[in-house]
Design a protein around this motif. Structure first.
Motif, PDB file in Angstrom:
ATOM      1  N   VAL A   4       0.837  -1.278   0.076  1.00  0.00           N
ATOM      2  CA  VAL A   4      -0.039   0.171   0.005  1.00  0.00           C
ATOM      3  C   VAL A   4       0.877   1.273   0.009  1.00  0.00           C
ATOM      4  N   GLY A   5       0.697   2.180  -0.744  1.00  0.00           N
ATOM      5  CA  GLY A   5       1.413   3.502  -1.089  1.00  0.00           C
ATOM      6  C   GLY A   5       2.497   3.211  -1.851  1.00  0.00           C
ATOM      7  N   GLN A   6       2.646   1.983  -2.460  1.00  0.00           N
ATOM      8  CA  GLN A   6       4.012   2.037  -3.333  1.00  0.00           C
ATOM      9  C   GLN A   6       3.305   1.290  -4.617  1.00  0.00           C
ATOM     10  N   ASP A   7       2.616   0.259  -4.288  1.00  0.00           N
ATOM     11  CA  ASP A   7       1.874  -0.687  -5.497  1.00  0.00           C
ATOM     12  C   ASP A   7       0.514  -0.347  -5.696  1.00  0.00           C
ATOM     13  N   ILE A   8      -0.159  -0.131  -4.713  1.00  0.00           N
ATOM     14  CA  ILE A   8      -1.584   0.013  -4.672  1.00  0.00           C
ATOM     15  C   ILE A   8      -1.972   1.270  -3.685  1.00  0.00           C
ATOM     16  N   TYR A   9      -3.054   1.584  -3.753  1.00  0.00           N
ATOM     17  CA  TYR A   9      -3.525   2.874  -2.909  1.00  0.00           C
ATOM     18  C   TYR A   9      -4.746   2.407  -2.192  1.00  0.00           C
ATOM     19  N   LEU A  10      -4.865   2.858  -0.974  1.00  0.00           N
ATOM     20  CA  LEU A  10      -5.940   2.410  -0.190  1.00  0.00           C
ATOM     21  C   LEU A  10      -6.278   3.767   0.812  1.00  0.00           C
ATOM     22  N   ASP A  43     -28.160  10.449   3.188  1.00  0.00           N
ATOM     23  CA  ASP A  43     -29.262  10.732   4.129  1.00  0.00           C
ATOM     24  C   ASP A  43     -30.590  10.505   3.242  1.00  0.00           C
ATOM     25  N   PRO A  44     -31.050   9.342   3.463  1.00  0.00           N
ATOM     26  CA  PRO A  44     -32.110   8.925   2.542  1.00  0.00           C
ATOM     27  C   PRO A  44     -33.435  10.080   2.624  1.00  0.00           C
ATOM     28  N   GLY A  45     -33.834  10.444   1.675  1.00  0.00           N
ATOM     29  CA  GLY A  45     -35.033  11.410   1.503  1.00  0.00           C
ATOM     30  C   GLY A  45     -34.627  12.733   1.653  1.00  0.00           C
ATOM     31  N   ASN A  46     -33.349  13.340   1.749  1.00  0.00           N
ATOM     32  CA  ASN A  46     -32.911  14.402   1.993  1.00  0.00           C
ATOM     33  C   ASN A  46     -33.226  15.192   0.550  1.00  0.00           C
ATOM     34  N   GLN A  47     -33.927  16.375   0.510  1.00  0.00           N
ATOM     35  CA  GLN A  47     -34.100  16.802  -0.712  1.00  0.00           C
ATOM     36  C   GLN A  47     -32.992  17.869  -0.950  1.00  0.00           C
ATOM     37  N   LEU A  48     -32.249  18.322  -0.336  1.00  0.00           N
ATOM     38  CA  LEU A  48     -31.081  19.243  -0.516  1.00  0.00           C
ATOM     39  C   LEU A  48     -29.631  18.656  -0.687  1.00  0.00           C
ATOM     40  N   TYR A  49     -29.288  17.507   0.006  1.00  0.00           N
ATOM     41  CA  TYR A  49     -28.171  17.075  -0.239  1.00  0.00           C
ATOM     42  C   TYR A  49     -28.226  15.655  -0.544  1.00  0.00           C
ATOM     43  N   ASN A  50     -27.409  15.326  -1.525  1.00  0.00           N
ATOM     44  CA  ASN A  50     -27.350  13.780  -1.863  1.00  0.00           C
ATOM     45  C   ASN A  50     -25.836  13.244  -2.162  1.00  0.00           C
ATOM     46  N   THR A  51     -25.722  12.235  -2.785  1.00  0.00           N
ATOM     47  CA  THR A  51     -24.437  11.832  -2.993  1.00  0.00           C
ATOM     48  C   THR A  51     -23.643  12.903  -3.973  1.00  0.00           C
ATOM     49  N   LYS A  52     -24.264  13.478  -4.899  1.00  0.00           N
ATOM     50  CA  LYS A  52     -23.487  14.279  -5.729  1.00  0.00           C
ATOM     51  C   LYS A  52     -22.855  15.515  -4.954  1.00  0.00           C
ATOM     52  N   ASN A  53     -23.676  16.173  -3.982  1.00  0.00           N
ATOM     53  CA  ASN A  53     -23.209  17.549  -3.699  1.00  0.00           C
ATOM     54  C   ASN A  53     -22.767  17.457  -2.153  1.00  0.00           C
ATOM     55  N   THR A  54     -22.985  16.233  -1.498  1.00  0.00           N
ATOM     56  CA  THR A  54     -22.487  16.331  -0.343  1.00  0.00           C
ATOM     57  C   THR A  54     -20.804  16.477   0.217  1.00  0.00           C
ATOM     58  N   PRO A  55     -20.243  17.223   0.802  1.00  0.00           N
ATOM     59  CA  PRO A  55     -18.886  17.254   1.064  1.00  0.00           C
ATOM     60  C   PRO A  55     -18.412  15.975   1.279  1.00  0.00           C
ATOM     61  N   LYS A  56     -17.071  15.594   0.858  1.00  0.00           N
ATOM     62  CA  LYS A  56     -16.464  14.099   1.144  1.00  0.00           C
ATOM     63  C   LYS A  56     -15.378  14.313   1.901  1.00  0.00           C
ATOM     64  N   VAL A  57     -15.034  13.363   2.631  1.00  0.00           N
ATOM     65  CA  VAL A  57     -13.856  13.253   3.634  1.00  0.00           C
ATOM     66  C   VAL A  57     -13.086  12.134   3.164  1.00  0.00           C
ATOM     67  N   VAL A  58     -11.780  12.247   2.961  1.00  0.00           N
ATOM     68  CA  VAL A  58     -10.992  11.470   2.214  1.00  0.00           C
ATOM     69  C   VAL A  58      -9.602  11.104   3.388  1.00  0.00           C
ATOM     70  N   GLY A  59      -9.197  10.125   3.658  1.00  0.00           N
ATOM     71  CA  GLY A  59      -7.895   9.795   4.499  1.00  0.00           C
ATOM     72  C   GLY A  59      -7.487   8.555   3.777  1.00  0.00           C
ATOM     73  N   GLY A  60      -6.126   8.847   3.196  1.00  0.00           N
ATOM     74  CA  GLY A  60      -5.342   7.764   2.837  1.00  0.00           C
ATOM     75  C   GLY A  60      -4.439   7.328   3.676  1.00  0.00           C
ATOM     76  N   VAL A  61      -3.955   5.915   3.638  1.00  0.00           N
ATOM     77  CA  VAL A  61      -2.895   5.383   4.296  1.00  0.00           C
ATOM     78  C   VAL A  61      -1.625   6.252   4.248  1.00  0.00           C
ATOM     79  N   THR A  62      -1.202   6.548   2.989  1.00  0.00           N
ATOM     80  CA  THR A  62      -0.093   7.419   2.679  1.00  0.00           C
ATOM     81  C   THR A  62      -0.650   8.704   1.921  1.00  0.00           C
ATOM     82  N   SER A  63       0.036   9.779   2.085  1.00  0.00           N
ATOM     83  CA  SER A  63      -0.346  10.926   1.096  1.00  0.00           C
ATOM     84  C   SER A  63      -0.559  10.591  -0.320  1.00  0.00           C
TER      85      SER A  63
END
Length: 435
Positions: free
Chosen positions: A153-159, A167-187
């Motif tokens: 991981v971090g050398q040959d593959i990325y994790l 949030d099922p039923g939310n009329q304002l936020y969905n998969t497309k426009n909800t902010p996303k948090v990402v944390g990788g094993v390496t930078s």
């Protein structure tokens, strides 16, 4: 290798995969396909695979026409054959992470999915875990399974870990426009994963320093809500004892423009996240010799609410000289939140169990849930007519669907127990008792 994968993501020649085609995975797969990526969805349930390949939608938050379009164009296909992972450049794991009977995390689906990936893992591949879980899962469970292949991981593959925020039923936020948090094993892992989401979603991508931070962040989100709902429920119990309207109290508190965020009481907490996620943390905390008192207390209060609804129902019936046993109870709404068809962990189901265990005859109506099975018994939604309302000894509102005509319900029901403040705009409340 990293630069090559990023280039494939940016020029949309990367093949993307999603494991688990449920409430999280299918919307994500559709968004990937909408952005012109060839996308393969993997699921062990043949029915889901067949429905996706036929362009038939079964998730409320997806626009059916969008699913039909991406399937018809060939950009989205589904399969039970995990060997197709060998053709995938980036894959997201979106499988369930339930609690077992001992309230401990069950990560067996994550383990199985990771092993399936490992069987066809190849250099230059990105793996992202999206399933909500306890801090440490990505690096303590997923990473070792992948590295058994000899790829690092971090050398040959990325994790990376990037928590779902559906949030099922939310009329304002969905998969497309909800902010996303990402944390990788390496930078490098973080960079590749963030690049992928930045090319798919409209919401901001928040990069954090590790998978553990991203995993803990997700737990914090839902624990925050669980605790504050627990406070609202405890206030409801106390206000009832003191003869104070808790709903009026909350409305008054909302007038403060700072330092207060409204949460509301109800018959319990439902859904796939809030009742479950905090227990991932309480379990993990024991490894460090710490007892999460506040989290567990909130859980106890919320878990008590269906029983509180039972107790209140008994007292309401008693005032009319009616015992709960053999009484006719009509439940309005069994979905765990309004205007959706999801009954997972729904408090209404716990209310029904308590009522029937004490001898009541229970029927229900829900415009979104036509049928369900509880305790090996099948239930079907009945028509909501004036006669049905009049025949009920007590009508209990457990889900505040906007489709309900509350004036009609109030007019024809003998007695109503409103656990959601659904009748707040009804002037005549003589036959309504609130939580």
């Amino acid at each position: 290798m990293k630069d090559l994968l990023i280039k494939k993501i940016q020029d949309k020649t990367a093949v993307l995969g999603v494991i688990g085609l449920g409430y999280v995975g299918l919307p994500l797969a559709v968004e990937k396909a909408k952005m012109a990526y060839k996308t393969i969805g993997f699921d062990v349930q043949e029915q889901k695979v067949d429905m996706v390949n036929a362009g038939q939608n079964y998730i409320g938050d997806i626009v059916p026409e969008e699913l039909t379009c991406v399937v018809a164009s060939g950009r989205l296909t589904a399969t039970k054959d995990f060997s197709f992972i060998q053709d995938v450049d980036c894959v997201a794991i979106c499988v369930p992470t339930p609690l077992d009977i001992y309230q401990q995390p069950d990560v067996s689906y994550v383990i199985q999915s990771t092993e399936d990936i490992a069987s066809y893992l190849h250099p230059g591949m990105l793996i992202v875990l999206e399933s909500t879980t306890y801090p440490g899962t990505t690096e303590e469970i997923v990473k070792p399974i992948l590295e058994k292949t000899g790829l690092k991981v971090g050398q040959d593959i990325y994790l990376a870990f990037s928590p779902e925020r559906v949030d099922p039923g939310n009329q304002l936020y969905n998969t497309k426009n909800t902010p996303k948090v990402v944390g990788g094993v390496t930078s490098d892992c973080t960079e590749v994963a963030a690049t992928l989401y930045e090319n798919i979603l409209e919401g901001k991508v928040e990069r954090v320093s590790s998978p553990a931070v991203a995993e803990m962040e997700k737990i914090l989100e839902n624990t925050f809500r669980n605790i504050n709902i627990g406070l609202a429920n405890e206030m409801a119990i106390l206000c009832h004892k003191m003869g104070i309207d808790v709903w009026e109290v909350i409305e008054a508190a909302k007038s403060k423009p700072y330092g207060f965020m409204p949460f509301y009481p109800g018959p319990g907490v439902g859904g796939h996240c809030i009742p479950i996620d905090p227990f991932y943390l309480t379990w993990k905390a024991r490894e460090y010799g710490y007892h999460t008192r506040l989290i567990e207390t909130a859980g106890e209060i919320n878990n008590y609410m269906p029983e509180f609804v039972l107790e209140r129902s008994m007292k309401i019936l008693n005032r009319f000289g009616k015992a709960l046993k053999n009484s006719n109870i009509l439940i309005l709404g069994v979905a765990y939140k309004q205007d959706i068809d999801d009954v997972r962990q729904s408090p209404a189901l716990h209310v029904i169990s308590h009522l029937e265990a004490n001898g009541a005859s229970v029927s229900y109506h829900d415009p979104f849930v036509g049928d369900f099975t509880l305790n090996n018994k099948e239930y079907r939604s009945i028509a909501l007519t004036a006669e049905v309302l009049q025949d009920a000894d007590l009508v209990i509102v457990t889900t505040m669907h906007t489709e309900y005509d509350y004036e009609f319900i109030q007019k024809h029901a003998r007695m109503i127990f409103d656990t959601k403040n659904a009748f707040k705009n009804i002037v005549n409340r003589d036959n309504i008792e609130k939580l």
